[in-house]
Enzyme design. Structure first.
Site, PDB file in Angstrom:
ATOM      1  N   HIS A   1      63.921  16.195 -26.699  1.00 51.49           N
ATOM      2  CA  HIS A   1      63.244  16.766 -25.883  1.00 51.49           C
ATOM      3  C   HIS A   1      62.906  18.382 -26.181  1.00 51.49           C
ATOM      4  O   HIS A   1      61.817  19.162 -25.515  1.00 51.49           O
ATOM      5  CB  HIS A   1      64.327  16.573 -24.139  1.00 51.49           C
ATOM      6  CG  HIS A   1      63.864  15.518 -23.053  1.00 51.49           C
ATOM      7  ND1 HIS A   1      65.116  14.442 -22.364  1.00 51.49           N
ATOM      8  CD2 HIS A   1      63.529  13.962 -24.526  1.00 51.49           C
ATOM      9  CE1 HIS A   1      64.801  13.109 -22.616  1.00 51.49           C
ATOM     10  NE2 HIS A   1      64.053  13.045 -23.647  1.00 51.49           N
ATOM     11  N   THR A   2      63.123  18.780 -27.123  1.00 49.31           N
ATOM     12  CA  THR A   2      62.850  19.768 -27.831  1.00 49.31           C
ATOM     13  C   THR A   2      60.839  19.773 -28.170  1.00 49.31           C
ATOM     14  O   THR A   2      60.415  20.502 -27.973  1.00 49.31           O
ATOM     15  CB  THR A   2      63.379  20.951 -27.965  1.00 49.31           C
ATOM     16  OG1 THR A   2      63.184  22.198 -28.336  1.00 49.31           O
ATOM     17  CG2 THR A   2      63.480  20.421 -29.200  1.00 49.31           C
TER      18      THR A   2
ATOM     19  N   HIS B   1      65.587   4.289 -29.017  1.00 53.97           N
ATOM     20  CA  HIS B   1      64.827   3.292 -28.657  1.00 53.97           C
ATOM     21  C   HIS B   1      65.276   2.268 -29.846  1.00 53.97           C
ATOM     22  O   HIS B   1      65.314   0.935 -29.642  1.00 53.97           O
ATOM     23  CB  HIS B   1      63.739   2.959 -28.584  1.00 53.97           C
ATOM     24  CG  HIS B   1      63.315   4.259 -27.366  1.00 53.97           C
ATOM     25  ND1 HIS B   1      63.041   3.190 -25.967  1.00 53.97           N
ATOM     26  CD2 HIS B   1      63.211   5.006 -26.647  1.00 53.97           C
ATOM     27  CE1 HIS B   1      62.161   4.166 -24.739  1.00 53.97           C
ATOM     28  NE2 HIS B   1      62.631   5.537 -25.293  1.00 53.97           N
ATOM     29  N   ASP B   2      65.012   2.349 -30.892  1.00 54.31           N
ATOM     30  CA  ASP B   2      65.571   0.771 -32.210  1.00 54.31           C
ATOM     31  C   ASP B   2      67.071   1.282 -32.613  1.00 54.31           C
ATOM     32  O   ASP B   2      67.482   0.387 -31.373  1.00 54.31           O
ATOM     33  CB  ASP B   2      65.424   1.685 -33.722  1.00 54.31           C
ATOM     34  CG  ASP B   2      65.533   0.353 -34.607  1.00 54.31           C
ATOM     35  OD1 ASP B   2      65.538  -0.385 -34.137  1.00 54.31           O
ATOM     36  OD2 ASP B   2      66.079   0.907 -35.964  1.00 54.31           O
TER      37      ASP B   2
ATOM     38  N   THR C   1      58.141  26.098 -26.091  1.00 54.09           N
ATOM     39  CA  THR C   1      57.489  25.823 -27.592  1.00 54.09           C
ATOM     40  C   THR C   1      57.258  24.239 -27.964  1.00 54.09           C
ATOM     41  O   THR C   1      58.656  23.910 -28.979  1.00 54.09           O
ATOM     42  CB  THR C   1      59.493  26.595 -28.397  1.00 54.09           C
ATOM     43  OG1 THR C   1      60.174  25.664 -28.112  1.00 54.09           O
ATOM     44  CG2 THR C   1      59.300  28.008 -28.470  1.00 54.09           C
TER      45      THR C   1
ATOM     46  N   GLY D   1      71.341  -1.232 -32.434  1.00 52.20           N
ATOM     47  CA  GLY D   1      72.070  -0.887 -33.457  1.00 52.20           C
ATOM     48  C   GLY D   1      70.885  -0.271 -34.221  1.00 52.20           C
ATOM     49  O   GLY D   1      69.262  -0.760 -34.184  1.00 52.20           O
TER      50      GLY D   1
ATOM     51  N   ASN E   1      59.346   0.428 -23.430  1.00 50.48           N
ATOM     52  CA  ASN E   1      58.920   0.524 -24.674  1.00 50.48           C
ATOM     53  C   ASN E   1      57.545   0.494 -24.616  1.00 50.48           C
ATOM     54  O   ASN E   1      56.295   0.862 -26.031  1.00 50.48           O
ATOM     55  CB  ASN E   1      59.375  -0.405 -25.976  1.00 50.48           C
ATOM     56  CG  ASN E   1      60.374  -0.285 -26.073  1.00 50.48           C
ATOM     57  OD1 ASN E   1      61.343   0.449 -25.757  1.00 50.48           O
ATOM     58  ND2 ASN E   1      61.684  -1.065 -26.590  1.00 50.48           N
TER      59      ASN E   1
ATOM     60  N   ASP F   1      63.568  23.560 -31.417  1.00 50.09           N
ATOM     61  CA  ASP F   1      64.529  24.856 -31.332  1.00 50.09           C
ATOM     62  C   ASP F   1      65.234  25.008 -30.542  1.00 50.09           C
ATOM     63  O   ASP F   1      65.773  22.989 -29.866  1.00 50.09           O
ATOM     64  CB  ASP F   1      63.909  26.200 -31.222  1.00 50.09           C
ATOM     65  CG  ASP F   1      62.762  26.319 -29.997  1.00 50.09           C
ATOM     66  OD1 ASP F   1      62.896  25.414 -29.253  1.00 50.09           O
ATOM     67  OD2 ASP F   1      61.915  26.470 -30.400  1.00 50.09           O
TER      68      ASP F   1
ATOM     69  N   ARG G   1      61.221   9.975 -31.106  1.00 51.45           N
ATOM     70  CA  ARG G   1      62.100   8.675 -29.994  1.00 51.45           C
ATOM     71  C   ARG G   1      61.879   7.674 -30.401  1.00 51.45           C
ATOM     72  O   ARG G   1      63.575   6.923 -29.934  1.00 51.45           O
ATOM     73  CB  ARG G   1      60.592   9.011 -28.735  1.00 51.45           C
ATOM     74  CG  ARG G   1      61.394   8.250 -27.780  1.00 51.45           C
ATOM     75  CD  ARG G   1      59.800   7.866 -26.835  1.00 51.45           C
ATOM     76  NE  ARG G   1      60.124   7.212 -25.776  1.00 51.45           N
ATOM     77  CZ  ARG G   1      59.026   6.689 -24.797  1.00 51.45           C
ATOM     78  NH1 ARG G   1      57.774   6.777 -25.312  1.00 51.45           N
ATOM     79  NH2 ARG G   1      59.414   6.576 -23.675  1.00 51.45           N
TER      80      ARG G   1
ATOM     81  N   VAL H   1      69.479  -0.448 -29.116  1.00 51.08           N
ATOM     82  CA  VAL H   1      69.676  -1.339 -27.922  1.00 51.08           C
ATOM     83  C   VAL H   1      69.899  -2.756 -28.978  1.00 51.08           C
ATOM     84  O   VAL H   1      71.208  -3.065 -28.558  1.00 51.08           O
ATOM     85  CB  VAL H   1      67.812  -1.634 -28.402  1.00 51.08           C
ATOM     86  CG1 VAL H   1      67.748  -3.638 -28.102  1.00 51.08           C
ATOM     87  CG2 VAL H   1      67.105  -0.955 -27.002  1.00 51.08           C
TER      88      VAL H   1
ATOM     89  N   ASP I   1      58.789  20.005 -23.257  1.00 53.68           N
ATOM     90  CA  ASP I   1      59.139  21.597 -23.494  1.00 53.68           C
ATOM     91  C   ASP I   1      57.558  22.914 -23.637  1.00 53.68           C
ATOM     92  O   ASP I   1      57.181  22.620 -24.324  1.00 53.68           O
ATOM     93  CB  ASP I   1      59.665  22.134 -25.117  1.00 53.68           C
ATOM     94  CG  ASP I   1      59.871  22.903 -25.282  1.00 53.68           C
ATOM     95  OD1 ASP I   1      60.325  24.484 -24.516  1.00 53.68           O
ATOM     96  OD2 ASP I   1      60.746  23.937 -26.693  1.00 53.68           O
TER      97      ASP I   1
ATOM     98  N   ASP J   1      68.631  -1.658 -36.870  1.00 52.19           N
ATOM     99  CA  ASP J   1      68.171  -1.902 -38.062  1.00 52.19           C
ATOM    100  C   ASP J   1      66.308  -2.227 -37.426  1.00 52.19           C
ATOM    101  O   ASP J   1      65.829  -3.607 -38.227  1.00 52.19           O
ATOM    102  CB  ASP J   1      68.491  -3.595 -37.125  1.00 52.19           C
ATOM    103  CG  ASP J   1      68.292  -3.882 -35.642  1.00 52.19           C
ATOM    104  OD1 ASP J   1      67.813  -3.299 -35.175  1.00 52.19           O
ATOM    105  OD2 ASP J   1      68.360  -5.296 -35.219  1.00 52.19           O
TER     106      ASP J   1
END
Length: 329
Positions: free
Chosen positions: A194-195, A71-72, A252, A77, A96, A257, A67, A75, A249, A79
């Site tokens: 989001h798996t 979020h990096d 699993t 690039g 955040n 997957d 995740r 925003v 998920d 960096d």
């Protein structure tokens, strides 16, 4: 180090991604797959081993690391600016507030500073750690070029206009993705993150309302009723919705997957943004393909993850190599 491929198809996918890398921009061309071969040859192994070690004591850290890269990179690039602490930084923005995995990144940096001081950027560490988190959970191994430099600017005001909120429509998501040079397919494929991972109850509580007794009641008809009841039970009014978490998920959660897409077909997407992919013809067709072919998902993930990892990179004389990932030099 020679790259190994398990099939001709995997090799073709990788070569296609490499061609994409060469075409994207001149700055990206300054990255390479062996960037630290001479200056810090054990860098990627140190990242991988530290990620694996951290996940042994806290399995949830793998989802948090994946995740973090979203979020990096989204925003300003890739960096490492989301790692910087302080008032008014990206990290301080409420959007955040639930991010995690920072201590793992700092642990990796501390080890690298012992063996290769001032050499490996936090931006590279973050991308490699996210890549290794996916691999640790059974996902594809994505060859990642390195050589990114760390940004020196991190502003909270840049966060909200650039990240996907959990109640966005498909059109809103497409607008943000296209502004980053990412396609409709990238949107659906990268949603497959989001798996794994988990979410706090308050990130999807708009799909419910409180009844007169203070209990949650489903108002989103796109959600499977039995799954909705499971969420109601886990996010009872007696629990704090900002700290109680639910697996992204439900089937699993500890494996990377294509189950996420199967969940969408069964109307078991946790967020409104997940369900929205099934309500739009443009995205539903891709969901159906990925739900029925895990190899296709892995191939496309390799391409899309690589594209994301190359967004807005700093190279050459741009930025710096931070001594600590949470503080600008």
């Amino acid at each position: 180090m020679a790259l190994q491929f398990s099939s001709c198809k995997q090799k073709y996918t990788f070569l296609s991604s490499l061609l994409l890398l060469l075409l994207l921009s001149s700055s990206v061309a300054e990255l390479s797959f062996n960037f630290y071969a001479g200056s810090c040859p054990g860098a990627e192994l140190i990242v991988r081993n530290t990620v694996r070690s951290a996940s042994t004591s806290d399995p949830s850290v793998l989802g948090k690391l994946l995740r973090l890269i979203f979020h990096d990179c989204f925003v300003q690039g890739c960096d490492g600016s989301v790692l910087i602490r302080g008032n008014g930084t990206e990290r301080s923005d409420p959007g955040n507030a639930s991010l995690g995995g920072f201590t793992v990144i700092e642990s990796i940096k501390n080890v690298l500073e012992i063996f290769c001081p001032g050499t490996v950027s936090c931006a590279d560490i973050l991308v490699l750690a996210a890549r290794d988190a996916v691999e640790a959970l059974g996902g594809p191994v994505v060859p990642i070029p390195t050589g990114r430099r760390d940004g020196t600017v991190s502003m909270a005001e840049n966060v909200r206009p650039n990240i996907i909120d959990t109640d966005f429509t498909v059109d809103k998501m497409i607008n943000i993705f296209s502004s980053k040079g990412l396609s409709l397919q990238d949107l659906v494929v990268l949603s497959g993150a989001h798996t794994i991972g988990a979410a706090h109850c308050n990130t999807f509580n708009s799909r419910f309302k409180l009844d007169p007794k203070g209990n949650l009641e489903l108002i989103d008809a796109s959600l499977d009723n039995s799954y909705a009841q499971t969420l109601v039970n886990k996010c009872s009014s007696s629990l704090d919705p900002t700290t109680t978490v639910v697996d992204n998920d439900p089937e699993t959660s500890s494996t990377f997957d294509n189950q996420y897409y199967k969940n969408l077909l069964a109307h078991k997407g946790l967020f409104q943004t997940d369900s929205a992919l099934m309500e739009d013809d443009r995205t539903r067709k891709i969901v159906e393909i990925l739900a029925n072919d895990q190899e296709s998902f892995f191939d496309r993930w390799t391409e899309s993850f690589l594209k994301m990892s190359l967004m807005g990179v700093r190279v050459g004389e741009e930025g710096e190599i931070r001594r600590s990932c949470s503080v600008v030099n």
